[in-house]
Design a protein around this motif. Structure first.
Motif, mmCIF file in Angstrom:
data_model
loop_
_atom_site.group_PDB
_atom_site.id
_atom_site.type_symbol
_atom_site.label_atom_id
_atom_site.label_comp_id
_atom_site.label_asym_id
_atom_site.label_seq_id
_atom_site.Cartn_x
_atom_site.Cartn_y
_atom_site.Cartn_z
ATOM 1 N N GLY A 1 0.838 -1.207 -0.091
ATOM 2 C CA GLY A 1 -0.166 0.218 -0.023
ATOM 3 C C GLY A 1 0.746 1.371 -0.219
ATOM 4 N N GLN A 2 1.983 1.275 0.709
ATOM 5 C CA GLN A 2 2.693 2.472 0.913
ATOM 6 C C GLN A 2 3.990 2.473 0.608
ATOM 7 N N GLY A 3 4.874 0.992 -0.035
ATOM 8 C CA GLY A 3 6.066 1.153 -0.211
ATOM 9 C C GLY A 3 6.554 1.913 -1.271
ATOM 10 N N VAL A 4 7.960 2.516 -0.958
ATOM 11 C CA VAL A 4 8.584 3.249 -1.835
ATOM 12 C C VAL A 4 9.781 2.457 -2.413
ATOM 13 N N VAL A 5 9.962 2.330 -3.550
ATOM 14 C CA VAL A 5 11.246 1.474 -4.020
ATOM 15 C C VAL A 5 12.175 2.432 -4.362
ATOM 16 N N SER A 6 13.366 1.973 -3.691
ATOM 17 C CA SER A 6 14.745 2.733 -3.481
ATOM 18 C C SER A 6 15.854 1.973 -4.013
ATOM 19 N N PRO A 7 17.166 2.323 -4.255
ATOM 20 C CA PRO A 7 18.302 1.335 -4.514
ATOM 21 C C PRO A 7 18.208 0.425 -3.776
ATOM 22 N N THR A 8 18.087 0.664 -2.484
ATOM 23 C CA THR A 8 18.591 -0.567 -1.175
ATOM 24 C C THR A 8 17.362 -1.237 -0.893
ATOM 25 N N GLY A 9 16.160 -1.275 -1.539
ATOM 26 C CA GLY A 9 14.967 -1.924 -1.236
ATOM 27 C C GLY A 9 13.813 -1.289 -1.260
ATOM 28 N N THR A 10 12.940 -1.960 -0.675
ATOM 29 C CA THR A 10 11.472 -1.009 -0.588
ATOM 30 C C THR A 10 11.438 -0.498 0.841
ATOM 31 N N GLU A 11 11.122 0.950 0.949
ATOM 32 C CA GLU A 11 10.965 1.530 2.208
ATOM 33 C C GLU A 11 9.524 1.765 2.500
ATOM 34 N N ILE B 1 11.892 5.260 8.940
ATOM 35 C CA ILE B 1 11.507 4.197 7.891
ATOM 36 C C ILE B 1 11.910 2.715 7.989
ATOM 37 N N MET B 2 11.416 1.657 7.575
ATOM 38 C CA MET B 2 11.873 0.571 7.596
ATOM 39 C C MET B 2 12.300 0.109 6.126
ATOM 40 N N ARG B 3 13.256 -0.653 5.944
ATOM 41 C CA ARG B 3 13.677 -0.905 4.608
ATOM 42 C C ARG B 3 13.669 -2.348 4.343
ATOM 43 N N ILE B 4 13.000 -2.851 3.475
ATOM 44 C CA ILE B 4 13.050 -4.346 2.985
ATOM 45 C C ILE B 4 13.932 -4.474 2.042
ATOM 46 N N PRO B 5 15.140 -4.993 2.153
ATOM 47 C CA PRO B 5 16.243 -5.456 0.834
ATOM 48 C C PRO B 5 15.629 -6.211 -0.245
ATOM 49 N N ASP B 6 14.908 -7.167 0.124
ATOM 50 C CA ASP B 6 14.520 -8.255 -0.917
ATOM 51 C C ASP B 6 12.962 -8.688 -0.550
#
Length: 220
Positions: A157-167, A206-211
Motif C-alpha cells: 500500500g505504501q512502499g517506496v522502491v529505492s536502490p537499497t530496497g522497499t521503504e 522508515i523500515m527498509r525491506i532489501p528483498d
C-alpha cells in the motif's frame, strides 16, 4: 502534491477535475489527532498529501483495533457519502499530516459523471479487500508469518522502491501489534529476528525491506 494530482483523477478531463476540486481545502494536522469519528455523517472525502493515518474501530470489549494504515496518495471517507450512511470507523493521524478535504457532493458528482473515476475507485476498493482477505487467512499462522504479512501489506500500500530496497513507514510497535493481532513484545521479537537475518533494516522514520521476494518466501 495537490488533490488534483491524485491517481483517481489521472486521465480525466481537466474541466471535470477542476470542478471537483474547486472547493477543496488543505489543512495541516499534528500527530495523534482524530480526524473523523465513528458515526459522523460523510460531508467530505479526504486525500492524504503528506503523512500517515490509521483507520481504527473498537471491539465489544472496547479494545482499539487498527484496520488499516494509509499514507500519501491515498484517500479515505469515500464510502459514507456514496452509501449516505454514517461513518463506520475512526481516523487518526500517526505523524504530522497534510489532508485535502473535498466536499462530498463534489466527489459524488465526479463519480456519477466520469466513469473512469468510478472504475479507479472500484480498483482501490478491490485492492483493499484483497489485502484484508490475505490478512484474515494468515490469522492462524505463526507470529513470524503474521508480522511479515503486515510488512508486505504496508509495502503493497505504501512502499517506496529505492536502490537499497522497499521503504515503508517505521510505525510504532503498538500499531504493528494491533494490525497483526499479536502482543507488542512478540512483534518486537520478530522484527529483531528479521533484522538479524538482514531481511529488514530499521531507521528512525522508515523500515527498509532489501528483498521483498526473500521476505515473502518465509510466509507459511
Amino acid at each position: 502534491m495537490s488533490a488534483q494530482h491524485h491517481a483517481l483523477f489521472a486521465g480525466l478531463p481537466a474541466a471535470a477535475v477542476q470542478q471537483a476540486t474547486a472547493q477543496a481545502v488543505t489543512r495541516r494536522h499534528p500527530a495523534n489527532q482524530v480526524l473523523l469519528l465513528e458515526n459522523d455523517w460523510g460531508s467530505s472525502v479526504y486525500f492524504i498529501l503528506e503523512g500517515w493515518v490509521k483507520i481504527r474501530t473498537y471491539n465489544l470489549d472496547g479494545k482499539e483495533i487498527t484496520l488499516n494504515i494509509l499514507g500519501k496518495g491515498e484517500l479515505f471517507g469515500e464510502m459514507a457519502p456514496l452509501d449516505e450512511v454514517p461513518r463506520s470507523t475512526d481516523v487518526m493521524t500517526l505523524v504530522p499530516t497534510v489532508i485535502c478535504n473535498l466536499p462530498a457532493q463534489d466527489f459524488v458528482q465526479l463519480i456519477q459523471t466520469e466513469p473512469q473515476a468510478g472504475i479507479r475507485l472500484s480498483q482501490l476498493m478491490a485492492r483493499r479487500l484483497r489485502q484484508v482477505n490475505r490478512r484474515l487467512r494468515l490469522r492462524e499462522s505463526d507470529s513470524t508469518s503474521r508480522v511479515i504479512d503486515i510488512l508486505l501489506f504496508l509495502a503493497d500500500g505504501q512502499g517506496v522502491v529505492s536502490p537499497t530496497g522497499t521503504e515503508i513507514p517505521n510505525l510504532p510497535h503498538r500499531e504493528l501489534s494491533s494490525l497483526s493481532g499479536l502482543a507488542r513484545e512478540t512483534v518486537t521479537r520478530v522484527l529483531n529476528k528479521l533484522e538479524k537475518k538482514d531481511l529488514l533494516k530499521r531507521d528512525r522514520d522508515i523500515m527498509r525491506i532489501p528483498d521483498i521476494v526473500a521476505l515473502e518466501k518465509l510466509l507459511v
